[in-house]
Design a protein around this motif. Structure first.
Motif, PDB file in Angstrom:
ATOM      1  N   ARG A 169      10.075 -52.706   6.424  1.00 13.10           N
ATOM      2  CA  ARG A 169       9.192 -51.630   5.966  1.00 13.10           C
ATOM      3  C   ARG A 169       9.118 -50.499   6.979  1.00 13.10           C
ATOM      4  O   ARG A 169       9.189 -49.326   6.640  1.00 13.10           O
ATOM      5  N   ARG A 170       8.989 -50.853   8.242  1.00 10.04           N
ATOM      6  CA  ARG A 170       8.737 -49.792   9.207  1.00 10.04           C
ATOM      7  C   ARG A 170       9.989 -49.017   9.545  1.00 10.04           C
ATOM      8  O   ARG A 170       9.917 -47.914  10.058  1.00 10.04           O
ATOM      9  N   ASN A 204       7.946 -56.684   7.848  1.00  8.80           N
ATOM     10  CA  ASN A 204       7.457 -55.522   8.591  1.00  8.80           C
ATOM     11  C   ASN A 204       8.598 -54.741   9.229  1.00  8.80           C
ATOM     12  O   ASN A 204       8.565 -53.513   9.293  1.00  8.80           O
ATOM     13  N   TRP A 205       9.609 -55.450   9.664  1.00  8.75           N
ATOM     14  CA  TRP A 205      10.787 -54.781  10.251  1.00  8.75           C
ATOM     15  C   TRP A 205      11.451 -53.891   9.202  1.00  8.75           C
ATOM     16  O   TRP A 205      11.807 -52.744   9.466  1.00  8.75           O
ATOM     17  N   ILE A 230       2.376 -50.921  11.018  1.00  8.55           N
ATOM     18  CA  ILE A 230       3.079 -51.833  10.119  1.00  8.55           C
ATOM     19  C   ILE A 230       3.551 -53.061  10.885  1.00  8.55           C
ATOM     20  O   ILE A 230       3.488 -54.182  10.389  1.00  8.55           O
ATOM     21  N   ARG A 231       3.996 -52.852  12.130  1.00 10.72           N
ATOM     22  CA  ARG A 231       4.516 -53.967  12.931  1.00 10.72           C
ATOM     23  C   ARG A 231       3.457 -55.047  13.116  1.00 10.72           C
ATOM     24  O   ARG A 231       3.762 -56.225  13.198  1.00 10.72           O
ATOM     25  N   GLU A 278       1.074 -55.765  10.988  1.00 11.97           N
ATOM     26  CA  GLU A 278       0.517 -56.273   9.735  1.00 11.97           C
ATOM     27  C   GLU A 278       0.924 -57.716   9.517  1.00 11.97           C
ATOM     28  O   GLU A 278       1.942 -58.178  10.037  1.00 11.97           O
ATOM     29  N   GLN A 299       4.434 -46.826  12.230  1.00 11.08           N
ATOM     30  CA  GLN A 299       5.366 -47.941  12.421  1.00 11.08           C
ATOM     31  C   GLN A 299       4.712 -49.059  13.219  1.00 11.08           C
ATOM     32  O   GLN A 299       4.876 -50.245  12.919  1.00 11.08           O
ATOM     33  N   ASP A 318       6.678 -62.405   8.021  1.00 14.82           N
ATOM     34  CA  ASP A 318       5.971 -61.196   8.450  1.00 14.82           C
ATOM     35  C   ASP A 318       6.881 -60.278   9.250  1.00 14.82           C
ATOM     36  O   ASP A 318       6.919 -59.072   9.028  1.00 14.82           O
TER      37      ASP A 318
END
Lengths: 221, 184
Positions: A34-35, A31-32, A160-161, A163, A157, A27
């Motif tokens: 993606r954001r 997430n890192w 997303i973090r 998620e 961001q 995760d």
């Protein structure tokens, strides 16, 4: 692992030439990544787009936060930034642009007009793009300053973090919904009702009703 | 010029006045508006050979629409405005596309927003409002500001548009290209 140079020699990694690795949560890594690589799809239709361009230009420099470039193709974009008013004639175009974007994707509604129709409470204007596409962050302002847009992107961001792959509740992915409006009839009615639904022309904004002042004599008691 | 026109067209010239300092305005009957415009264009003494604008006004106080032609004479450097009142129940006027081809889109715009039927226009379709717009003609004074349908119906109709229609060159019938009939 290690580092291989041009002559196929393995270079020593600092302090230790043995293979190195680190463990983390999937995760966190996903997430890192993606954001910090959100590419915006600019859907600029009015003056908000000028502020969006200013946000991307050198003074404010969106690229600092990973919005490395504006992606003018929806296929390679992650965030739809709808900046400006959207007339009904443009509504299917906005919906098609959103449908063309790859999952995962997010949407920012920038400015008063995109969020609620703004002052354009008229026959030709979409009263909030959330009736057409799902919106994650609304940035208020007319138009918002670049700081506002950057704050909105940083809120995405943050979203997303937090998620998790196991929990899909934070982001709705609905490939079956392509081409369909985001809000159903009752939702559209609820969203636009406060601004005076067109079937009730005599109805004014609820704000205008509460702000109506009493007569001077009444105020004196 | 008004005397000249009255001598030729008689009662079709309703009147004339000067507005805003130096703007000559000529009021004409819709039945003969085309002949008058043609005469103004071809007459060498006046030669109003450039059509600057075709638009319309709905004043609200009088039911109906006033169609406005703004002319400019390149040779004589003169402006002339022709106004033509159409009654509410008969929003019809003859087209001037064959005199000035620039009138094509301008007349389409007046048709779209005011519902004026330009008789003889080669391609009288909506130009600004969506193709499937069915609430009427929005710049009329009788048209409610927020439209006639509810927002939910407007949203639904808007998303039903086939937006690719707007950009298909073969559908631009005005260019003399045969329109393609969709088999859908």
């Amino acid at each position: 692992m290690g580092i291989i140079d041009d002559n196929k020699r393995q270079l020593p990694v600092a302090g230790n030439s043995a293979p190195t690795f680190l463990t983390t949560k999937v995760d966190f890594v996903v997430n890192w990544a993606r954001r910090n690589s959100l590419w915006p799809m600019p859907f600029g239709t009015a003056c908000c787009a000028i502020e969006m361009m200013a946000s991307a230009a050198s003074n404010f420099d969106l690229a600092r936060f990973g919005m490395e470039r504006m992606s003018f193709s929806p296929r390679q974009a992650d965030v739809l930034i709808c900046a400006g008013r959207v007339p009904y004639k443009l509504a299917p175009v906005l919906r098609r642009t959103w449908d063309q974007m790859m999952q995962p994707k997010w949407c920012i509604s920038m400015g008063a007009c995109a969020s609620s129709g703004g002052v354009f409470d008229t026959y030709s204007m979409v009263q909030g793009i959330d009736t057409i596409v799902p919106v994650d962050v609304y940035v208020p302002g007319c138009p918002p300053r670049p700081e506002g847009l950057i704050y909105g992107l940083m809120m995405i961001q943050e979203k997303i973090r937090n998620e998790a792959l196991a929990d899909g509740s934070l982001r709705k992915e609905d490939p079956e919904g392509a081409g369909k409006p985001e809000a159903n009839s009752s939702e559209v009615r609820a969203l636009t009702g406060v601004f005076g639904n067109s079937t009730q022309q005599e109805k004014v904004s609820s704000l205008a009703q509460t702000a109506r002042p009493g007569r001077f004599k009444d105020l004196l008691g | 010029m008004t005397e000249q026109l009255t001598a030729i067209f008689g009662s079709a010239i309703v009147g004339s006045e000067v507005q805003c300092g130096d703007q000559e305005v000529l009021f004409v009957e819709p039945a003969q508006s085309r002949e008058i415009l043609e005469w103004l264009k071809d007459n060498e003494e006046h030669s109003y050979d450039l059509l600057l604008d075709v638009t319309a006004v709905d004043y609200g106080s009088v039911p109906g629409v006033q169609v406005v032609y703004q002319l400019w004479s390149i040779i004589h450097k003169k402006l002339l405005r022709i106004k033509c009142s159409l009654p509410e129940n008969r929003l019809k006027i003859r087209t001037v596309v064959d005199l000035w081809s620039c009138a094509n889109w301008l007349e389409r715009e007046v048709f779209d927003l005011f519902g004026v039927d330009f008789v003889g226009h080669p391609d009288l379709r909506r130009i600004l409002m969506p193709k499937n717009y069915s609430e009427g003609h929005p710049l009329r004074k009788t048209f409610p500001l927020r439209g006639k349908f509810s927002r939910e119906k407007q949203t639904k109709i808007a998303l039903e548009q086939d937006y690719e229609d707007y950009y298909r060159p073969e559908q631009l019938g005005a260019l003399g290209i045969e329109p393609v009939n969709d088999a859908d």
